[in-house]
Design a protein around this motif. Structure first.
Motif, PDB file in Angstrom:
ATOM      1  N   ARG A   1     -31.007 -17.408  -3.577  1.00  0.00           N
ATOM      2  CA  ARG A   1     -29.933 -17.680  -4.251  1.00  0.00           C
ATOM      3  C   ARG A   1     -29.666 -16.253  -4.892  1.00  0.00           C
ATOM      4  O   ARG A   1     -28.418 -15.972  -4.935  1.00  0.00           O
ATOM      5  N   GLU A   2     -30.573 -15.649  -5.240  1.00  0.00           N
ATOM      6  CA  GLU A   2     -30.238 -14.230  -5.615  1.00  0.00           C
ATOM      7  C   GLU A   2     -29.640 -13.084  -4.663  1.00  0.00           C
ATOM      8  O   GLU A   2     -28.777 -12.446  -4.967  1.00  0.00           O
ATOM      9  N   LYS A   3     -30.118 -13.465  -3.494  1.00  0.00           N
ATOM     10  CA  LYS A   3     -29.520 -12.480  -2.547  1.00  0.00           C
ATOM     11  C   LYS A   3     -28.108 -12.847  -2.121  1.00  0.00           C
ATOM     12  O   LYS A   3     -27.274 -12.165  -2.155  1.00  0.00           O
ATOM     13  N   SER A   4     -27.798 -14.236  -2.184  1.00  0.00           N
ATOM     14  CA  SER A   4     -26.309 -14.822  -1.936  1.00  0.00           C
ATOM     15  C   SER A   4     -25.586 -14.275  -3.176  1.00  0.00           C
ATOM     16  O   SER A   4     -24.464 -13.998  -2.983  1.00  0.00           O
ATOM     17  N   LEU A   5     -26.126 -14.451  -4.504  1.00  0.00           N
ATOM     18  CA  LEU A   5     -25.166 -13.803  -5.461  1.00  0.00           C
ATOM     19  C   LEU A   5     -25.075 -12.307  -5.212  1.00  0.00           C
ATOM     20  O   LEU A   5     -23.976 -11.869  -5.788  1.00  0.00           O
ATOM     21  N   ALA A   6     -25.851 -11.566  -5.093  1.00  0.00           N
ATOM     22  CA  ALA A   6     -25.799  -9.947  -4.707  1.00  0.00           C
ATOM     23  C   ALA A   6     -24.720  -9.613  -3.698  1.00  0.00           C
ATOM     24  O   ALA A   6     -23.967  -8.997  -3.730  1.00  0.00           O
ATOM     25  N   MET A   7     -24.586 -10.665  -2.637  1.00  0.00           N
ATOM     26  CA  MET A   7     -23.481 -10.296  -1.768  1.00  0.00           C
ATOM     27  C   MET A   7     -22.199 -10.747  -1.987  1.00  0.00           C
ATOM     28  O   MET A   7     -21.121 -10.161  -2.030  1.00  0.00           O
TER      29      MET A   7
ATOM     30  N   GLU B   1     -22.387  -0.912   4.104  1.00  0.00           N
ATOM     31  CA  GLU B   1     -23.758  -0.394   4.410  1.00  0.00           C
ATOM     32  C   GLU B   1     -24.845  -0.976   3.378  1.00  0.00           C
ATOM     33  O   GLU B   1     -25.928  -1.297   3.714  1.00  0.00           O
ATOM     34  N   LEU B   2     -24.455  -1.028   2.043  1.00  0.00           N
ATOM     35  CA  LEU B   2     -25.051  -1.715   0.985  1.00  0.00           C
ATOM     36  C   LEU B   2     -25.460  -3.232   1.325  1.00  0.00           C
ATOM     37  O   LEU B   2     -26.424  -3.725   1.333  1.00  0.00           O
ATOM     38  N   ALA B   3     -24.389  -3.961   1.976  1.00  0.00           N
ATOM     39  CA  ALA B   3     -24.718  -5.178   2.274  1.00  0.00           C
ATOM     40  C   ALA B   3     -25.867  -5.579   3.318  1.00  0.00           C
ATOM     41  O   ALA B   3     -26.516  -6.373   3.320  1.00  0.00           O
TER      42      ALA B   3
ATOM     43  N   PRO C   1       0.739  -1.162   0.070  1.00  0.00           N
ATOM     44  CA  PRO C   1      -0.022  -0.133   0.010  1.00  0.00           C
ATOM     45  C   PRO C   1       0.788   1.224   0.153  1.00  0.00           C
ATOM     46  O   PRO C   1       1.840   1.320   0.684  1.00  0.00           O
ATOM     47  N   LYS C   2       0.496   2.260  -0.949  1.00  0.00           N
ATOM     48  CA  LYS C   2       1.212   3.386  -0.986  1.00  0.00           C
ATOM     49  C   LYS C   2       0.375   4.445   0.240  1.00  0.00           C
ATOM     50  O   LYS C   2      -0.894   4.091   0.566  1.00  0.00           O
ATOM     51  N   PRO C   3       0.867   5.342   0.546  1.00  0.00           N
ATOM     52  CA  PRO C   3       0.481   6.473   1.449  1.00  0.00           C
ATOM     53  C   PRO C   3      -1.045   6.929   0.967  1.00  0.00           C
ATOM     54  O   PRO C   3      -1.133   7.248  -0.104  1.00  0.00           O
ATOM     55  N   GLY C   4      -1.905   6.658   1.790  1.00  0.00           N
ATOM     56  CA  GLY C   4      -3.277   6.879   1.753  1.00  0.00           C
ATOM     57  C   GLY C   4      -4.065   5.955   1.304  1.00  0.00           C
ATOM     58  O   GLY C   4      -5.116   5.908   1.232  1.00  0.00           O
ATOM     59  N   GLN C   5      -3.574   5.059   0.545  1.00  0.00           N
ATOM     60  CA  GLN C   5      -4.404   3.882   0.259  1.00  0.00           C
ATOM     61  C   GLN C   5      -4.933   2.988   1.166  1.00  0.00           C
ATOM     62  O   GLN C   5      -6.403   2.754   0.820  1.00  0.00           O
ATOM     63  N   PRO C   6      -4.507   2.548   2.303  1.00  0.00           N
ATOM     64  CA  PRO C   6      -5.389   2.094   3.440  1.00  0.00           C
ATOM     65  C   PRO C   6      -6.367   2.600   3.510  1.00  0.00           C
ATOM     66  O   PRO C   6      -7.744   1.837   3.945  1.00  0.00           O
ATOM     67  N   GLU C   7      -6.444   3.998   3.808  1.00  0.00           N
ATOM     68  CA  GLU C   7      -7.786   4.756   4.064  1.00  0.00           C
ATOM     69  C   GLU C   7      -8.984   4.904   2.890  1.00  0.00           C
ATOM     70  O   GLU C   7     -10.043   4.580   3.176  1.00  0.00           O
ATOM     71  N   ILE C   8      -8.444   4.526   1.809  1.00  0.00           N
ATOM     72  CA  ILE C   8      -9.205   4.406   0.657  1.00  0.00           C
ATOM     73  C   ILE C   8      -9.948   3.109   0.291  1.00  0.00           C
ATOM     74  O   ILE C   8     -11.360   3.043   0.368  1.00  0.00           O
ATOM     75  N   TYR C   9      -8.963   2.050   0.670  1.00  0.00           N
ATOM     76  CA  TYR C   9      -9.681   0.624   0.846  1.00  0.00           C
ATOM     77  C   TYR C   9     -10.772   0.665   2.067  1.00  0.00           C
ATOM     78  O   TYR C   9     -11.925   0.147   1.779  1.00  0.00           O
ATOM     79  N   GLN C  10     -10.596   1.359   3.169  1.00  0.00           N
ATOM     80  CA  GLN C  10     -11.429   1.342   4.275  1.00  0.00           C
ATOM     81  C   GLN C  10     -12.678   1.969   3.895  1.00  0.00           C
ATOM     82  O   GLN C  10     -13.775   1.326   4.088  1.00  0.00           O
ATOM     83  N   GLU C  11     -12.620   3.127   3.136  1.00  0.00           N
ATOM     84  CA  GLU C  11     -13.756   3.667   2.718  1.00  0.00           C
ATOM     85  C   GLU C  11     -14.689   3.072   1.671  1.00  0.00           C
ATOM     86  O   GLU C  11     -15.904   2.958   1.938  1.00  0.00           O
ATOM     87  N   ILE C  12     -14.153   2.284   0.683  1.00  0.00           N
ATOM     88  CA  ILE C  12     -14.816   1.428  -0.008  1.00  0.00           C
ATOM     89  C   ILE C  12     -15.389   0.196   0.724  1.00  0.00           C
ATOM     90  O   ILE C  12     -16.722  -0.153   0.373  1.00  0.00           O
TER      91      ILE C  12
ATOM     92  N   GLU D   1     -31.345  -6.568   4.773  1.00  0.00           N
ATOM     93  CA  GLU D   1     -32.528  -6.093   5.535  1.00  0.00           C
ATOM     94  C   GLU D   1     -33.665  -6.237   4.467  1.00  0.00           C
ATOM     95  O   GLU D   1     -34.900  -6.805   4.947  1.00  0.00           O
ATOM     96  N   LEU D   2     -33.500  -6.041   3.136  1.00  0.00           N
ATOM     97  CA  LEU D   2     -34.654  -5.882   2.371  1.00  0.00           C
ATOM     98  C   LEU D   2     -34.960  -7.128   1.333  1.00  0.00           C
ATOM     99  O   LEU D   2     -35.954  -7.304   1.094  1.00  0.00           O
ATOM    100  N   ALA D   3     -33.861  -7.869   1.148  1.00  0.00           N
ATOM    101  CA  ALA D   3     -34.068  -9.079   0.249  1.00  0.00           C
ATOM    102  C   ALA D   3     -34.067 -10.063   0.926  1.00  0.00           C
ATOM    103  O   ALA D   3     -33.681 -10.449   1.865  1.00  0.00           O
TER     104      ALA D   3
END
Length: 67
Positions: A44-50, A31-33, A14-25, A38-40
């Protein structure tokens, strides 16, 4: 030697700043997971989405590391 193959199969420290970018992603994907979980209905489709969400995080981080 193919430079793309060499780049894809080497360790990318990792270069400087990259670990923070990885964490943000990862945080946004988490959040989406939780929203999907919660909603799905369990299916099988939910498993594939995850699984595909995990892959998206992996490939986004690989794009940052490799480039």
């Amino acid at each position: 030697m193919d430079p793309q193959i060499e780049n894809n199969f080497k360790y990318h420290a990792p270069k400087p700043g990259q670990p923070e970018i990885y964490q943000e992603i990862r945080e946004k994907a988490k959040e989406l997971a939780y929203l999907i979980d919660e909603l799905a209905p369990n299916s099988r489709e939910k498993s594939l989405a995850m699984t595909n969400l995990e892959q998206s995080v992996f490939w986004a981080n690989a794009a940052i590391a490799r480039n």
